[in-house]
Design a protein around this motif. Structure first.
Motif, PDB file in Angstrom:
ATOM      1  N   GLY A  92     -73.366  26.641 -33.534  1.00 34.66           N
ATOM      2  CA  GLY A  92     -73.192  26.046 -32.225  1.00 34.66           C
ATOM      3  C   GLY A  92     -71.820  26.286 -31.656  1.00 34.66           C
ATOM      4  O   GLY A  92     -71.656  26.414 -30.431  1.00 34.66           O
ATOM      5  N   PRO A 116     -71.873  24.851 -27.753  1.00 30.23           N
ATOM      6  CA  PRO A 116     -73.299  24.547 -27.888  1.00 30.23           C
ATOM      7  C   PRO A 116     -74.086  24.779 -26.612  1.00 30.23           C
ATOM      8  O   PRO A 116     -75.280  25.092 -26.671  1.00 30.23           O
ATOM      9  CB  PRO A 116     -73.300  23.057 -28.277  1.00 30.23           C
ATOM     10  CG  PRO A 116     -71.982  22.852 -28.950  1.00 30.23           C
ATOM     11  CD  PRO A 116     -71.024  23.736 -28.210  1.00 30.23           C
ATOM     12  N   ALA A 167     -79.608  21.158 -32.016  1.00 27.22           N
ATOM     13  CA  ALA A 167     -78.184  21.350 -31.727  1.00 27.22           C
ATOM     14  C   ALA A 167     -77.954  22.289 -30.549  1.00 27.22           C
ATOM     15  O   ALA A 167     -76.979  22.134 -29.813  1.00 27.22           O
ATOM     16  CB  ALA A 167     -77.477  21.886 -32.971  1.00 27.22           C
ATOM     17  N   ILE A 168     -78.833  23.275 -30.372  1.00 33.27           N
ATOM     18  CA  ILE A 168     -78.744  24.209 -29.240  1.00 33.27           C
ATOM     19  C   ILE A 168     -80.118  24.222 -28.584  1.00 33.27           C
ATOM     20  O   ILE A 168     -80.960  25.078 -28.897  1.00 33.27           O
ATOM     21  CB  ILE A 168     -78.349  25.628 -29.700  1.00 33.27           C
ATOM     22  CG1 ILE A 168     -77.118  25.588 -30.619  1.00 33.27           C
ATOM     23  CG2 ILE A 168     -78.081  26.540 -28.507  1.00 33.27           C
ATOM     24  CD1 ILE A 168     -76.751  26.924 -31.218  1.00 33.27           C
TER      25      ILE A 168
END
Length: 383
Positions: A92, A116, A167-168
Motif C-alpha cells: 500500500g 494507498p 487495504a487498496i
C-alpha cells in the motif's frame, strides 16, 4: 534383472542430470570426484552428465583460484547467470523490486513509495519504473528476465486475480497477473504477500527448523500466513490466513493504536508515527507503553485463534514492526500464555521489511524448478 528400454535409459540420464544440477545448486563449485560422491554416480558417469549439461548451458567450469600452484582439479558450478528473476512487493505504501540469478541470490534492490489511494494505472506505472530501476542497477534488461514473481495485498486467486483487497479498494477485481504480463515479456506469477513473507522466513529466516508456523505480517497493516507440514498453506480458495477479515480481531484498526498515539509530534510523517511510539515505549514512556498494550491486545486475539487451531511449533513476528520485537514480543507471549493450551516458541523475523520481496524471489525459483528441473520435463538448452 530387468532390461532397461530406450525410454528408460533416457529417463535415467534425465534423473542423473537433475541430481547433478541439484548438487551443484546446493553446494557451489565441485570437482567431478566430489560431485560423483554427492550423487552416488561413478566418476565416468558423472563426467558424461557434466559434459552434456555444459553443452546445454546449465553447467560451467570455474576458473582456478588465484595463487593456485600446479594443475588443480577442474571444478564445475551451476550456471546461475544464464537467466535472471525479478521479485516484487506491491504494498500500500511502497513498491519494492529485487533482481536475482537463477539460484535466488539477490543482486540488486530498489524501492519506490506510493500511497494507498494511488490510482491503479499510476500504481502499475510505478511498478514498471521500479523494475526498470532495479534492472538498471543490476546491469540487466527485461530481456534477461525469465520470471517475474509478485506479492501483493489481498485475497489472490490461483490465476493471479485480486479477489478482494481492503487495504487498496481499487485493487479489488484487478487481473494483476494479466496486467503484469502485458508489461513484462516473461513468465509472471502472483501470490499473497504474507504467504511470500512466510516462505522467505522458512527458507532463509528464523524458522528453517520448523514445520508448523504462524507468521504474523505486521506493520502499517496486518496480515498472517500459515506453514503446515513445512509447506505454506494456501487453502482451498487461496484465502488461508486471512484472520484480519474477522471483525472481532480488530486487525484493520490495531495499527492506529501506535500510529495515532498522543505523544507523537504533529510534524511526524505517517511512515514514522508507529516507530516513534515504539521507540518511546522502549524508553519507558507510560503513554506509549499503554498504546503498545492496546495494540498487542488486538494482535493477540487473532494470533490466539490461529495458535489454538494449528498448534504451531513457532509464531513469528514479521514485517516492519518486527524491528521492535523487543517491545512487542514480551506482552504478546504473556497474552498467548493466558489463552492458549500450549505456548509456542515466539520469535522475531530476521528479514524485516524485505520479507515479501525475498519470498517473491524464492517463489520464482520454485516456479523455475517446477518448469525445468523435474523428472518429467526434458532439460532444454539454457537461454
Amino acid at each position: 534383472m530387468a532390461t532397461l528400454r530406450g525410454g528408460d535409459l533416457s529417463r535415467l540420464r534425465q534423473l542423473n542430470s537433475l541430481t547433478a544440477i541439484g548438487a551443484l545448486r546446493g553446494a557451489g563449485p565441485l570437482t567431478l570426484s566430489a560431485l560423483a560422491k554427492r550423487t552416488g554416480l561413478s566418476r565416468p558417469s558423472m563426467k558424461e552428465v557434466v559434459d552434456e549439461l555444459m553443452q546445454l548451458g546449465w553447467v560451467e567450469e570455474t576458473p582456478p583460484a588465484q595463487g593456485t600452484i600446479g594443475r588443480p582439479a577442474r571444478r564445475y558450478r551451476f550456471r546461475a547467470s544464464s537467466g535472471y528473476l525479478v521479485g516484487l512487493d506491491i504494498g500500500g505504501h511502497n513498491i519494492r523490486a529485487a533482481l536475482a540469478n537463477l539460484n535466488g541470490e539477490i543482486l540488486a534492490e530498489t524501492r519506490q513509495p506510493v500511497r494507498p489511494d494511488t490510482p491503479v494505472e499510476e500504481r502499475l506505472a510505478a511498478i514498471e519504473r521500479t523494475v526498470a530501476s532495479c534492472l538498471a542497477l543490476g546491469g540487466k534488461t527485461i530481456a534477461d528476465v525469465w520470471i517475474v514473481a509478485a506479492g501483493t495485498i489481498g485475497v489472490i486467486t490461483p490465476e493471479g486475480r485480486i479477489h478482494y483487497c481492503a487495504a487498496i479498494p481499487a485493487w479489488t477485481g484487478l487481473d494483476l497477473a494479466g496486467r503484469l504480463r502485458e508489461m513484462f515479456p516473461c513468465d509472471v506469477v502472483v501470490e499473497n504477500d504474507s504467504r511470500l513473507a512466510a516462505r522467505a522466513e522458512a527458507q532463509r529466516g528464523t524458522v528453517r527448523d520448523a514445520s508448523d508456523v504462524v507468521f504474523l505480517h505486521v506493520g502499517r497493516r496486518m496480515g498472517a500466513a500459515l506453514i503446515i507440514g513445512g509447506n505454506v498453506h494456501r487453502g482451498f480458495g487461496a484465502a488461508a490466513g486471512e484472520i484480519a477479515m474477522l471483525p472481532q480481531a480488530q486487525w484493520f484498526d490495531a495499527p492506529e493504536h501506535l500510529q495515532n498515539c498522543s505523544i507523537i509530534p504533529p510534524d511526524t510523517s505517517p511512515a514514522d508515527a508507529a516507530g516513534y511510539t515504539l521507540a518511546a515505549a522502549r524508553a519507558g514512556d507510560p503513554v506509549a507503553l499503554a498504546a503498545v498494550e492496546r495494540y498487542v491486545d488486538d494482535l493477540a486475539v487473532g494470533t490466539s485463534a490461529m495458535v489454538l487451531l494449528l498448534d504451531p511449533q513457532v509464531v513469528v513476528l514479521g514485517g516492519g514492526f518486527s524491528r521492535s520485537a523487543d517491545v512487542l514480543l514480551p506482552p504478546l507471549r504473556e497474552r498467548l500464555r493466558r489463552s492458549c493450551i500450549r505456548l509456542p516458541d515466539v520469535r522475531a523475523s530476521t528479514l524485516g521489511d524485505e520479507c515479501v520481496v525475498t519470498g517473491a524471489i524464492d517463489y520464482a525459483v520454485a516456479h523455475l524448478d517446477h518448469q525445468l528441473f523435474t523428472p518429467d520435463v526434458p532439460l532444454p538448452t539454457s537461454r
